[in-house]
Scaffold this motif. Structure first.
Motif, short mmCIF file in Angstrom:
data_model
loop_
_atom_site.label_atom_id
_atom_site.label_comp_id
_atom_site.label_asym_id
_atom_site.label_seq_id
_atom_site.Cartn_x
_atom_site.Cartn_y
_atom_site.Cartn_z
N ARG A 149 5.60 17.51 -14.32
CA ARG A 149 5.99 17.19 -13.11
C ARG A 149 7.09 16.43 -12.61
NH1 ARG A 149 1.42 18.31 -9.93
NH2 ARG A 149 -0.68 18.94 -11.06
N LEU A 150 7.38 15.30 -13.44
CA LEU A 150 8.50 14.61 -12.77
C LEU A 150 9.88 15.39 -13.05
CD1 LEU A 150 7.43 11.14 -14.87
CD2 LEU A 150 7.52 11.77 -12.25
N THR A 151 9.97 16.13 -14.00
CA THR A 151 11.17 16.95 -14.35
C THR A 151 11.17 18.37 -13.97
OG1 THR A 151 10.36 17.84 -16.61
CG2 THR A 151 11.40 15.53 -16.39
N SER A 152 10.12 18.82 -13.34
CA SER A 152 10.07 20.43 -12.88
C SER A 152 11.17 20.64 -11.82
CB SER A 152 8.58 20.87 -12.58
OG SER A 152 8.58 22.25 -12.05
N ARG A 153 11.11 20.02 -10.99
CA ARG A 153 11.99 19.95 -9.92
C ARG A 153 13.46 20.14 -10.14
NH1 ARG A 153 11.62 20.25 -4.36
NH2 ARG A 153 13.35 19.39 -2.84
N ALA A 154 13.83 19.11 -10.94
CA ALA A 154 15.21 19.11 -11.51
C ALA A 154 15.65 20.37 -12.30
CB ALA A 154 15.36 17.85 -12.27
N GLY A 155 14.45 20.81 -13.07
CA GLY A 155 14.72 21.96 -13.96
C GLY A 155 14.83 23.15 -13.23
N ILE A 156 14.09 23.45 -11.96
CA ILE A 156 14.31 24.49 -11.09
C ILE A 156 15.55 24.53 -10.52
CG2 ILE A 156 13.06 25.74 -9.43
CD1 ILE A 156 11.40 25.90 -11.98
N ARG A 157 15.92 23.41 -10.10
CA ARG A 157 17.26 23.33 -9.22
C ARG A 157 18.38 23.59 -10.48
NH1 ARG A 157 17.04 18.19 -8.43
NH2 ARG A 157 16.50 18.40 -6.07
N ALA A 158 18.34 23.25 -11.46
CA ALA A 158 19.21 23.55 -12.43
C ALA A 158 19.50 25.23 -12.62
CB ALA A 158 19.15 22.89 -13.73
N GLU A 159 18.34 25.74 -12.71
CA GLU A 159 18.29 27.15 -12.71
C GLU A 159 19.09 28.16 -11.49
OE1 GLU A 159 17.72 29.28 -15.39
OE2 GLU A 159 17.15 27.48 -16.48
N TYR A 160 18.63 27.55 -10.30
CA TYR A 160 19.44 27.81 -9.11
C TYR A 160 20.83 27.54 -9.16
CZ TYR A 160 15.08 29.34 -6.34
OH TYR A 160 13.79 29.67 -6.00
N LEU A 161 21.27 26.53 -9.46
CA LEU A 161 22.79 26.15 -9.52
C LEU A 161 23.19 27.02 -10.61
CD1 LEU A 161 22.27 22.11 -9.26
CD2 LEU A 161 23.28 23.90 -7.68
N ALA A 162 22.59 27.41 -11.64
CA ALA A 162 23.37 28.17 -12.67
C ALA A 162 23.54 29.69 -12.22
CB ALA A 162 22.39 27.92 -13.93
N ASP A 163 22.57 30.15 -11.44
CA ASP A 163 22.74 31.44 -10.76
C ASP A 163 23.90 31.20 -10.05
OD1 ASP A 163 20.41 32.35 -12.15
OD2 ASP A 163 19.00 32.13 -10.68
N ARG A 164 24.13 30.41 -9.00
CA ARG A 164 25.14 30.12 -8.20
C ARG A 164 26.24 30.27 -9.00
NH1 ARG A 164 24.79 25.36 -3.78
NH2 ARG A 164 23.23 26.63 -3.15
N MET A 165 26.42 29.40 -9.91
CA MET A 165 27.91 29.39 -10.71
C MET A 165 27.92 30.70 -11.24
SD MET A 165 30.23 27.47 -11.24
CE MET A 165 29.44 25.87 -10.85
N ALA A 166 27.06 31.40 -11.62
CA ALA A 166 27.36 32.79 -12.43
C ALA A 166 27.81 33.62 -11.24
CB ALA A 166 25.95 33.33 -12.74
N ALA A 167 27.39 33.54 -9.85
CA ALA A 167 28.06 34.31 -8.91
C ALA A 167 29.40 33.88 -8.60
CB ALA A 167 27.25 34.24 -7.88
N HIS A 168 29.63 32.56 -8.76
CA HIS A 168 30.99 32.06 -8.12
C HIS A 168 31.91 32.59 -9.45
CE1 HIS A 168 34.21 29.31 -7.95
NE2 HIS A 168 34.09 28.85 -9.64
N THR A 169 31.62 32.51 -10.60
CA THR A 169 32.15 33.22 -11.90
C THR A 169 32.38 34.33 -11.91
OG1 THR A 169 31.31 31.26 -13.13
CG2 THR A 169 32.63 32.87 -14.34
N ALA A 170 31.60 35.29 -11.58
CA ALA A 170 32.00 36.67 -11.80
C ALA A 170 31.64 37.60 -10.70
CB ALA A 170 30.81 37.11 -13.02
N SER A 171 31.10 37.08 -9.63
CA SER A 171 30.78 37.70 -8.25
C SER A 171 29.36 37.95 -8.18
CB SER A 171 31.57 39.11 -8.28
OG SER A 171 30.72 40.21 -8.95
N THR A 172 28.83 37.78 -6.97
CA THR A 172 27.50 38.08 -6.68
C THR A 172 27.01 39.13 -7.08
OG1 THR A 172 27.52 36.50 -4.88
CG2 THR A 172 25.77 37.83 -4.69
N PRO A 173 27.48 40.37 -6.71
CA PRO A 173 26.91 41.66 -7.19
C PRO A 173 26.66 41.78 -8.56
CG PRO A 173 28.71 42.06 -5.57
CD PRO A 173 28.71 40.76 -5.99
N ALA A 174 27.51 40.94 -9.44
CA ALA A 174 27.32 40.98 -10.92
C ALA A 174 26.23 39.99 -11.23
CB ALA A 174 28.83 40.37 -11.64
N ALA A 175 25.98 39.06 -10.87
CA ALA A 175 24.93 38.16 -10.95
C ALA A 175 23.66 38.84 -10.55
CB ALA A 175 25.06 36.54 -10.40
#
Length: 431
Positions: free
Chosen positions: A274-300
């Motif tokens: 419970r204490l770490t779930s929100r930070a973990g989910i945020r990290a996944e969204y941020l990783a997806d956002r970084m994937a789009a920045h790195t390779a483009s949104t269509p690629a992500a």
């Protein structure tokens, strides 16, 4: 499962609309969603898994709303993070107390009883102590000298993400990828599942690398040294006090003694979730956002769609393994040729998957809150977040594939991909 489409036409039993589909995949109606999710309900996942998935679903929706409202989503050292660190430190404190208590018992002068008690406490401390990761055994592991072009690509992606690169790359037969650390110095390890790597376009491969490397930079508490190792320790404790199946009379007493410790340990695990779930989910969204920045949104987004059909890929690979077993032993040369041909057949199969199967998986995922595991938001929410941010990510990709790059990397991976293919044909689908 064949790579050749087998068209089927039939009326929908619910709304009588015409259904055009591929008989290799689930037939469903795009008009009324008949049969869009025919999978049987999942078995009971247990209290911890249910709690983790419920948190992933709720926090996934909350954080998607925040990000769509313009939030930068950056990690924050909030009260939950502080509480999780304190709780994790207390867990490690118990391990230290066991070790200190064991030493004290052995030197306190209690004779044989003290030595036995001390050894038991030290054994428990050793069992529960955090351990550094290791390089995987029995799997190909590449260092920089083995694959300079592949490491150069990973280095480029790491620079775009804003994090140091990896020290080693392990290759296995999973339809996945991950990052972790190994050794006392915490060296970085990238794990590439060859089946996933093979079916991606060069741009999608860069998106995959961007997503995984971003986990080093996103402040996910569950992957941190203090909290991550505490979760692993509690998981070990939870397994130790697991009730004995089909117990004898004496084991019934042991099971009864396990009840309270198991409830306490399970409660601590759920609290850390419970204490770490929100930070973990945020990290996944941020990783997806970084994937789009790195390779483009269509690629992500393309990468996300490929992840939707991993179950079908697993079935296809097991079918190929069964066919190889039925053919029986052949010459070494034929075995090597079949291993190399596996990737061509897999790529052809993925290319033949119709768009309506991807759409079915998206709709089914939205219905059941599809998620890879309890640490990821539902995939349909991740995809929605990427598409919503497409206009913001309209700039050129930070890393673009070079014309010669894919061929050189394929050559560097040739030995590893052949070894992985041989394992897959023997039915060893890696986790």
């Amino acid at each position: 499962m064949s790579a050749i489409a087998e068209e089927t036409i039939q009326p929908c039993p619910e709304c009588d609309s015409e259904i055009r589909g591929d008989s290799r995949f689930t037939l469903w109606c795009t008009a009324c969603d008949w049969n869009v999710d025919p999978a049987a309900p999942e078995p009971d996942l247990g209290r911890l898994e249910r709690a983790g998935r419920a948190l992933a679903r709720r926090h996934g929706e909350q954080l998607l709303t925040e990000m769509l409202s313009g939030s930068d989503g950056r990690p924050r050292r909030d009260a939950s993070a502080v509480a999780a660190t304190v709780l994790a430190s207390a867990v490690h404190g118990i391990t230290v107390a066991l070790a200190v208590g064991g030493v004290w018992c052995m030197v306190a002068g209690w004779g044989g009883a003290g030595i036995v008690a001390g050894l038991v406490l030290l054994a428990l401390a050793w069992l529960l102590a955090p351990r550094p990761g290791r390089l995987p055994e029995g799997r190909p592991v590449l260092l920089r000298a083995d694959a300079p072009e592949l490491f150069a690509l990973v280095d480029d992606v790491a620079r775009a993400v804003g994090t140091p690169s990896v020290h080693a790359i392990a290759v296995n037969g999973s339809i996945n990828a991950a990052v972790t650390t190994y050794g006392i110095r915490g060296r970085r390890l990238l794990i590439l599942g060859m089946p996933l790597w093979e079916i991606l376009t060069p741009e999608e491969r860069i998106a995959l690398l961007g997503h995984e490397l971003a986990h080093y930079a996103n402040g996910d508490l569950r992957n941190g040294l203090v909290v991550g190792s505490a979760v692993r320790s509690l998981t070990v404790w939870h397994d130790i006090v697991r009730p004995i199946a089909h117990p004898t009379g004496l084991e019934l007493i042991v099971n009864a003694l396990y009840v309270l410790p198991r409830l306490v340990i399970g409660g601590l695990l759920i609290l850390l979730l419970r204490l770490t779930s929100r930070a973990g989910i945020r990290a996944e969204y941020l990783a997806d956002r970084m994937a789009a920045h790195t390779a483009s949104t269509p690629a992500a987004v393309g990468l996300m769609d490929r992840l939707l059909v991993t179950e079908s890929l697993g079935v296809w690979l097991r079918t190929e393994a069964n066919r190889a077993a039925l053919r029986g032993p052949r010459s070494t040369r034929n075995a090597a040729e079949r291993a190399d041909e596996l990737w061509e057949r897999l790529t052809a199969y993925v290319a033949s998957i119709p768009e309506h199967e991807y759409e079915r998986q998206r709709r089914a995922g939205a219905r059941r809150g599809h998620q890879v595991d309890a640490t990821h938001p539902p995939t349909h929410l991740r995809r929605a977040a990427l598409l919503a941010g497409q206009s913001e990510a309209a700039d050129a990709a930070a890393v673009t594939p070079q014309a010669h790059e894919s061929d050189v990397i394929a050559t560097e991976l040739a030995t590893a991909r052949s070894e992985v293919a041989r394992r897959l044909l023997r039915g060893a689908l890696d986790d």
